[in-house]
Every structure is written in C-alpha cells, then in structure tokens.
Scaffold this active site. Structure first.
Site, PDB file in Angstrom:
ATOM      1  N   ASP A   7       0.871  -1.181   0.000  1.00  0.00           N
ATOM      2  CA  ASP A   7       0.000   0.000   0.000  1.00  0.00           C
ATOM      3  C   ASP A   7       0.910   1.235   0.000  1.00  0.00           C
ATOM      4  OD1 ASP A   7       0.837   0.368   2.623  1.00  0.00           O
ATOM      5  OD2 ASP A   7      -1.166   0.260   3.504  1.00  0.00           O
ATOM      6  N   HIS A   8       0.300   2.418   0.160  1.00  0.00           N
ATOM      7  CA  HIS A   8       1.062   3.672   0.062  1.00  0.00           C
ATOM      8  C   HIS A   8       2.184   3.751   1.104  1.00  0.00           C
ATOM      9  CE1 HIS A   8      -2.687   3.863   2.298  1.00  0.00           C
ATOM     10  NE2 HIS A   8      -2.027   4.579   3.186  1.00  0.00           N
ATOM     11  N   CYS A  63       2.973  -3.304   4.048  1.00  0.00           N
ATOM     12  CA  CYS A  63       2.143  -2.158   4.429  1.00  0.00           C
ATOM     13  C   CYS A  63       2.849  -1.466   5.599  1.00  0.00           C
ATOM     14  CB  CYS A  63       0.711  -2.566   4.752  1.00  0.00           C
ATOM     15  SG  CYS A  63       0.499  -3.627   6.191  1.00  0.00           S
ATOM     16  N   GLY A  64       2.175  -0.605   6.321  1.00  0.00           N
ATOM     17  CA  GLY A  64       2.853   0.130   7.381  1.00  0.00           C
ATOM     18  C   GLY A  64       3.408  -0.791   8.459  1.00  0.00           C
ATOM     19  N   THR A  65       2.557  -1.659   8.948  1.00  0.00           N
ATOM     20  CA  THR A  65       2.977  -2.601  10.003  1.00  0.00           C
ATOM     21  C   THR A  65       3.216  -4.011   9.489  1.00  0.00           C
ATOM     22  OG1 THR A  65       0.674  -3.164  10.413  1.00  0.00           O
ATOM     23  CG2 THR A  65       1.625  -1.379  11.759  1.00  0.00           C
ATOM     24  N   ILE A  67       0.832  -5.949   9.368  1.00  0.00           N
ATOM     25  CA  ILE A  67      -0.236  -6.702  10.040  1.00  0.00           C
ATOM     26  C   ILE A  67      -1.510  -6.734   9.190  1.00  0.00           C
ATOM     27  CG2 ILE A  67      -1.737  -6.794  12.061  1.00  0.00           C
ATOM     28  CD1 ILE A  67       0.566  -5.575  13.686  1.00  0.00           C
ATOM     29  N   GLY A  68      -1.906  -5.602   8.663  1.00  0.00           N
ATOM     30  CA  GLY A  68      -3.119  -5.580   7.838  1.00  0.00           C
ATOM     31  C   GLY A  68      -2.990  -6.513   6.645  1.00  0.00           C
ATOM     32  N   MET A  69      -1.836  -6.461   5.985  1.00  0.00           N
ATOM     33  CA  MET A  69      -1.605  -7.349   4.842  1.00  0.00           C
ATOM     34  C   MET A  69      -1.689  -8.805   5.270  1.00  0.00           C
ATOM     35  SD  MET A  69      -1.163  -5.918   1.900  1.00  0.00           S
ATOM     36  CE  MET A  69      -0.441  -4.577   0.930  1.00  0.00           C
ATOM     37  N   HIS A  96       9.175 -24.781   8.232  1.00  0.00           N
ATOM     38  CA  HIS A  96       8.148 -25.526   8.976  1.00  0.00           C
ATOM     39  C   HIS A  96       6.710 -25.250   8.530  1.00  0.00           C
ATOM     40  CE1 HIS A  96      10.844 -26.419  12.740  1.00  0.00           C
ATOM     41  NE2 HIS A  96      11.362 -26.884  11.606  1.00  0.00           N
ATOM     42  N   ARG A 130       7.330 -34.309   9.029  1.00  0.00           N
ATOM     43  CA  ARG A 130       6.251 -34.099  10.008  1.00  0.00           C
ATOM     44  C   ARG A 130       5.574 -32.731   9.834  1.00  0.00           C
ATOM     45  NH1 ARG A 130      10.997 -32.929  12.324  1.00  0.00           N
ATOM     46  NH2 ARG A 130      11.172 -31.201  13.824  1.00  0.00           N
ATOM     47  N   HIS A 131       6.301 -31.811   9.228  1.00  0.00           N
ATOM     48  CA  HIS A 131       5.715 -30.475   9.023  1.00  0.00           C
ATOM     49  C   HIS A 131       4.648 -30.485   7.936  1.00  0.00           C
ATOM     50  CE1 HIS A 131       8.580 -29.038  11.859  1.00  0.00           C
ATOM     51  NE2 HIS A 131       9.558 -29.572  11.150  1.00  0.00           N
TER      52      HIS A 131
HETATM   53  C1  RB5 Z   1      -2.003   2.683   6.293  1.00  0.00           C
HETATM   54  O1  RB5 Z   1      -1.978   3.927   6.892  1.00  0.00           O
HETATM   55  C2  RB5 Z   1      -1.782   1.589   7.329  1.00  0.00           C
HETATM   56  O2  RB5 Z   1      -2.937   1.422   8.094  1.00  0.00           O
HETATM   57  C3  RB5 Z   1      -1.424   0.302   6.646  1.00  0.00           C
HETATM   58  O3  RB5 Z   1      -0.280   0.497   5.884  1.00  0.00           O
HETATM   59  C4  RB5 Z   1      -1.103  -0.897   7.511  1.00  0.00           C
HETATM   60  O4  RB5 Z   1      -0.178  -0.584   8.491  1.00  0.00           O
HETATM   61  C5  RB5 Z   1      -2.235  -1.640   8.027  1.00  0.00           C
HETATM   62  O5  RB5 Z   1      -2.083  -2.678   8.697  1.00  0.00           O
END
Ligand code: RB5
Length: 144
Positions: A7-8, A63-65, A67-69, A96, A130-131
């Site tokens: 993302d951006h 993405c930023g973290t 996590i969202g991806m 694994h 096993r994995h």
């Molecule tokens: C975008 O601002 C941010 O929310 C996104 O990149 C990401 O970190 C979401 O998990």
C-alpha cells in the site's frame, strides 16, 4: 517469478526489495501500488491470486505494520502468510510452515533488513516430513 505488492506506506520498501533482489536474479511481478493511496486488502488479494494461480512461486506484501496485509492474506484459502521481522522466524516459517506469502512492515523495519529477510524467505525450502502433516491440518481448518 515473485509477486510483490504494497500500500502507500510500503512503496519505498518495495522499491528497495525489488532493486536488491533483481540484482541477485529474482524476477518480480509488481502489482502496485506505485504511490497512490490504496486499501491494503485489495493489493493483498491481487498478490495472493498470482501465487494461487501458479503464475508466481511466492509473494511479498508490504504495508505500514505488515499486520493488515497478513490478516487480509490469511483470509484467502491456500495462503499461509507470515509477518516477518527477524531472520530466525523468516527462515523457520519457510522450513516448517511452508509459508507462501511474507508480509513486512515498512514503518517497523529498515529497508536493509527487509531486503535480507526477503532473500531468506525466497531461498529457504520447506522441510516437509512431520511439518507436511501440520500444514495439511492448517489446510483442513479452511473447510471447517
Ligand atoms: C495505512 O496507513 C496503514 O494502516 C497500513 O499500511 C497498515 O499498516 C495496516 O495494517
């Protein structure tokens, strides 16, 4: 061929990963964004579909973290997405879990580390044995 998308928040890291790994012979299919603001689940779906369709061996999502991806990618049947921020986990998620997507956070990691982790992810094989049974059990969860 490796599918990659961001993302951006991840554009600069994506460029750095592509530049570093193209030098080592990897080829990328870049599914955006090129800079314009976008919603990360849209990009996650595009990259995952490239991998599931067989056009690309593995995928990288930024993405930023990260996590969202990773949340979005793991909603898709057949995807095992790993949020990677250290080399041990990156290596072992391939060995694994046979992860087919790696996710990274551009606001968490430096570009140098991201490039190293991407190389580990793309050059480490699945151990099987096993994995494989455990990966099959993950797949079975998709149909419960
Ligand atoms: C975008 O601002 C941010 O929310 C996104 O990149 C990401 O970190 C979401 O998990």
């Amino acid at each position: 061929m490796i599918a990659i998308g961001c993302d951006h928040a991840g554009v600069e890291m994506k460029k750095a990963v592509i530049a570093a790994l193209e030098e080592k012979g990897f080829e990328f299919r870049d599914l955006g964004t090129d800079g314009e603001p976008c919603d990360y689940p849209v990009i996650a779906e595009k990259v995952c579909n490239e991998v599931l369709g067989g056009g690309c061996e593995r995928g990288i999502l930024i993405c930023g973290t990260g996590i969202g991806m990773s949340i979005a990618a793991n909603k898709i049947k057949g995807i095992r997405a790993a949020l990677c921020s250290d080399s041990f986990s990156t290596k072992f998620t391939r060995l694994h879990n046979d992860s087919n997507i790696m996710c990274m956070g551009a606001r968490v990691l430096g570009n140098g580390l991201a490039c190293e982790l991407a190389e580990v992810f793309l050059t480490t094989g699945f151990e099987g044995g096993r994995h494989q049974r455990r990966v099959d059990l993950i797949t079975a969860l998709e149909n419960k």
